[in-house]
Design an enzyme around this catalytic site. Structure first.
Site, short mmCIF file in Angstrom:
data_model
loop_
_atom_site.label_atom_id
_atom_site.label_comp_id
_atom_site.label_asym_id
_atom_site.label_seq_id
_atom_site.Cartn_x
_atom_site.Cartn_y
_atom_site.Cartn_z
N ASN A 123 11.77 -9.95 14.44
CA ASN A 123 9.85 -9.96 14.28
C ASN A 123 9.90 -9.83 13.32
O ASN A 123 10.06 -8.44 12.51
CB ASN A 123 9.44 -9.25 15.00
CG ASN A 123 8.18 -8.50 15.07
OD1 ASN A 123 7.52 -8.26 13.95
ND2 ASN A 123 7.77 -8.74 16.31
N HIS B 127 6.65 -6.58 10.32
CA HIS B 127 6.36 -5.23 9.31
C HIS B 127 7.09 -5.52 7.14
O HIS B 127 6.50 -5.19 6.54
CB HIS B 127 7.47 -4.58 9.79
CG HIS B 127 6.70 -3.62 10.68
ND1 HIS B 127 5.94 -3.87 10.71
CD2 HIS B 127 7.28 -3.55 11.92
CE1 HIS B 127 5.01 -2.97 11.79
NE2 HIS B 127 6.28 -3.44 12.66
N HIS C 117 3.20 -10.65 15.40
CA HIS C 117 2.40 -10.37 16.34
C HIS C 117 1.12 -10.37 15.23
O HIS C 117 0.55 -9.84 14.38
CB HIS C 117 3.03 -8.99 17.01
CG HIS C 117 1.48 -8.67 17.01
ND1 HIS C 117 1.60 -7.39 18.57
CD2 HIS C 117 0.52 -9.03 17.89
CE1 HIS C 117 0.83 -6.60 18.78
NE2 HIS C 117 0.39 -7.86 18.99
N ARG D 33 -1.86 -9.31 15.49
CA ARG D 33 -3.18 -8.57 16.66
C ARG D 33 -4.69 -8.44 15.38
O ARG D 33 -4.73 -9.54 14.69
CB ARG D 33 -2.49 -7.25 15.95
CG ARG D 33 -1.26 -7.05 15.36
CD ARG D 33 -0.60 -5.24 15.34
NE ARG D 33 -1.96 -3.88 16.31
CZ ARG D 33 -1.69 -3.02 16.82
NH1 ARG D 33 0.23 -3.77 17.55
NH2 ARG D 33 -1.56 -2.56 18.56
N ARG E 175 -3.32 -6.52 11.23
CA ARG E 175 -3.32 -5.35 9.43
C ARG E 175 -1.82 -5.56 9.67
O ARG E 175 -1.81 -5.26 8.08
CB ARG E 175 -2.62 -3.78 10.32
CG ARG E 175 -1.94 -3.84 11.80
CD ARG E 175 -1.55 -3.04 12.70
NE ARG E 175 -2.90 -2.57 13.29
CZ ARG E 175 -2.41 -1.03 14.28
NH1 ARG E 175 -1.46 -0.73 14.76
NH2 ARG E 175 -3.69 -1.27 15.28
N HIS E 176 -0.96 -6.84 9.90
CA HIS E 176 -0.30 -7.04 9.45
C HIS E 176 -0.23 -8.99 9.29
O HIS E 176 -0.31 -9.64 8.61
CB HIS E 176 0.90 -6.72 9.95
CG HIS E 176 2.27 -5.98 10.70
ND1 HIS E 176 1.02 -7.46 12.07
CD2 HIS E 176 1.67 -5.92 11.91
CE1 HIS E 176 1.54 -6.61 13.36
NE2 HIS E 176 1.71 -5.69 13.09
N GLU F 286 3.39 -13.76 19.35
CA GLU F 286 2.72 -12.55 19.91
C GLU F 286 1.13 -12.35 20.39
O GLU F 286 0.58 -12.43 18.91
CB GLU F 286 3.93 -10.88 19.76
CG GLU F 286 5.31 -10.40 20.43
CD GLU F 286 5.37 -8.79 19.68
OE1 GLU F 286 4.33 -8.31 19.34
OE2 GLU F 286 6.54 -9.77 19.51
N THR G 118 1.59 1.03 17.16
CA THR G 118 2.49 -0.15 17.93
C THR G 118 1.95 0.25 18.68
O THR G 118 1.11 0.95 19.61
CB THR G 118 3.74 -0.45 17.44
OG1 THR G 118 4.63 -0.93 17.77
CG2 THR G 118 4.39 1.16 18.13
N THR G 119 2.94 -1.28 19.89
CA THR G 119 2.51 -1.12 21.67
C THR G 119 3.18 -0.63 21.76
O THR G 119 4.36 -0.34 22.21
CB THR G 119 3.29 -2.92 21.38
OG1 THR G 119 2.82 -3.95 20.28
CG2 THR G 119 2.75 -3.21 22.70
N GLU H 55 9.19 -9.22 29.47
CA GLU H 55 10.26 -8.67 28.49
C GLU H 55 10.38 -7.40 28.61
O GLU H 55 8.82 -7.05 28.39
CB GLU H 55 9.57 -9.07 26.88
CG GLU H 55 10.43 -8.06 25.61
CD GLU H 55 10.08 -8.66 24.09
OE1 GLU H 55 9.70 -10.37 23.82
OE2 GLU H 55 10.38 -8.08 23.36
N HIS I 108 11.82 -3.86 21.40
CA HIS I 108 11.28 -2.42 21.27
C HIS I 108 11.94 -1.51 20.64
O HIS I 108 12.51 -0.65 21.23
CB HIS I 108 9.90 -1.48 22.03
CG HIS I 108 8.83 -1.00 21.01
ND1 HIS I 108 7.96 -1.96 20.76
CD2 HIS I 108 8.88 0.20 20.08
CE1 HIS I 108 7.16 -1.36 20.24
NE2 HIS I 108 7.49 0.10 20.26
N GLY I 109 11.97 -0.98 19.33
CA GLY I 109 12.88 0.32 18.79
C GLY I 109 14.65 -0.35 19.06
O GLY I 109 14.92 0.89 18.50
N GLY J 68 12.51 -6.00 15.18
CA GLY J 68 11.61 -5.84 14.28
C GLY J 68 11.28 -5.15 12.99
O GLY J 68 12.55 -5.04 12.19
N1 PXP Z 1 8.41 -7.29 21.35
C1 PXP Z 1 7.04 -6.74 20.89
C2 PXP Z 1 7.30 -7.02 21.81
C3 PXP Z 1 6.72 -6.03 20.45
O1 PXP Z 1 5.42 -5.90 20.83
C4 PXP Z 1 7.55 -5.25 19.44
C5 PXP Z 1 7.00 -5.05 18.46
O2 PXP Z 1 5.91 -6.08 17.57
C6 PXP Z 1 8.75 -6.03 19.20
C7 PXP Z 1 9.33 -6.68 20.13
C8 PXP Z 1 9.99 -5.21 18.02
O3 PXP Z 1 9.49 -3.75 17.82
P1 PXP Z 1 10.13 -3.57 17.05
O4 PXP Z 1 9.61 -3.09 16.05
O5 PXP Z 1 10.19 -2.08 17.34
O6 PXP Z 1 11.65 -3.63 16.95
#
Ligand code: PXP
Length: 267
Positions: free
Chosen positions: A26, A29, A62, A64, A68-69, A89, A119-120, A170, A213-214, A235
């Site tokens: 991702n 950022h 993503h 949004r 924002r990005h 996304e 964030t999400t 996911e 995520h994370g 990401g």
């Molecule tokens: N998957 C989804 C659906 C997300 O919304 C995000 C964050 O945008 C990620 C994966 C990636 O998360 P991270 O940036 O924390 O690795």
């Protein structure tokens, strides 16, 4: 069974017989840093080229609602210039569905969006908004775009996603990430168990299972080692780590950790 010398018996990894786990990077950022100065550098599309060279299996971005990005033009350029599959996304809104159909990415991941969030922050409430989602899934799926729903690892959400006909879910790994950060073993186990149960249930229901995520170098192997997981989307950590080791090396190291988690023997 192979024996592992002093460390005891080694067991065959149950994920070893499964398909390789894909890594989607991702690049949101990279655009966050670009937008901090309002110019064109660093370019997220250039980062996506680097991801491909470093061994990523796909690019995730993503768009949004507040832009924002990632910006609209980034999405079109990613589709045009990058040969890797593009995972778009977005929130489940009429505006986003229109843009997505125009960009025609390989895949879409529907996520919840609140403007004030950093964030999400949680998964989609699939069970609570069946009708609206069903229409979007149908339109996107009919256009040949693979639809994934970003959900919390929760039985009701997995069942609702399957009932709506989404081929992919996911699983949100944010709570697991936070538990690992807090180093509370009981919480870590509880959050991990939720992801494992949701992945097993989703697979049994015929869904393809992704997670994200994370995820970082510390927590990725536990998730990548779950046999049903076919793709991880990562990401923030990779872009952050790029400051220290470079994006190329960060992706290669993540790829190695994922592969080892699936093929390595377990003590
Ligand atoms: N998957 C989804 C659906 C997300 O919304 C995000 C964050 O945008 C990620 C994966 C990636 O998360 P991270 O940036 O924390 O690795």
């Amino acid at each position: 069974m192979t024996t592992g010398g002093d460390s005891g018996p080694l067991q065959r990894n149950p994920a070893a017989d499964r398909p390789r786990c894909r890594l989607g990077v991702n690049i949101d950022h990279v655009a966050t840093i670009r937008n901090a100065r309002g110019g064109v550098h660093p370019d997220p599309v250039r980062a996506a080229h680097l991801c491909a060279v470093a061994g990523a299996d796909g690019i995730t971005a993503h768009l949004r609602e507040d832009r924002r990005h990632i910006r609209d033009a980034d999405m079109y350029r990613l589709k045009e210039e990058i040969s890797l599959p593009l995972n778009f996304e977005m929130a489940a809104t009429a505006e986003m569905v229109g843009i997505c159909l125009d960009v025609a990415p390989h895949a879409v991941c529907l996520v919840p969006e609140r403007r004030a969030e950093r964030t999400t922050e949680g998964g989609l409430d699939v069970a609570g908004q069946r009708e609206a989602l069903a229409a979007f899934i149908d339109r996107l799926g009919s256009a040949g775009i693979r639809v994934s729903l970003f959900i919390d690892p929760d039985e009701a959400q997995v069942r609702a996603a399957q009932a709506l006909g989404a081929p992919v879910i996911e699983l949100h790994t944010g709570a697991y990430h936070e538990a690992v950060q807090a180093t509370t073993p009981v919480r870590i186990q509880a959050e991990f168990d939720k992801i494992e149960a949701a992945a097993d249930l989703g697979e049994a229901l015929g869904l393809e299972i992704h997670a994200g995520h994370g995820l970082d170098f510390q927590n990725v192997q536990a998730i990548a080692g779950l046999p049903p997981i076919r793709e991880l989307n990562i990401g923030h950590f990779l872009v952050g780590e790029a400051v220290f080791m470079g994006l190329d090396q960060a992706i290669r190291e993540m790829r190695r950790l994922i592969d080892d988690a699936r093929t390595g023997m377990l003590v």
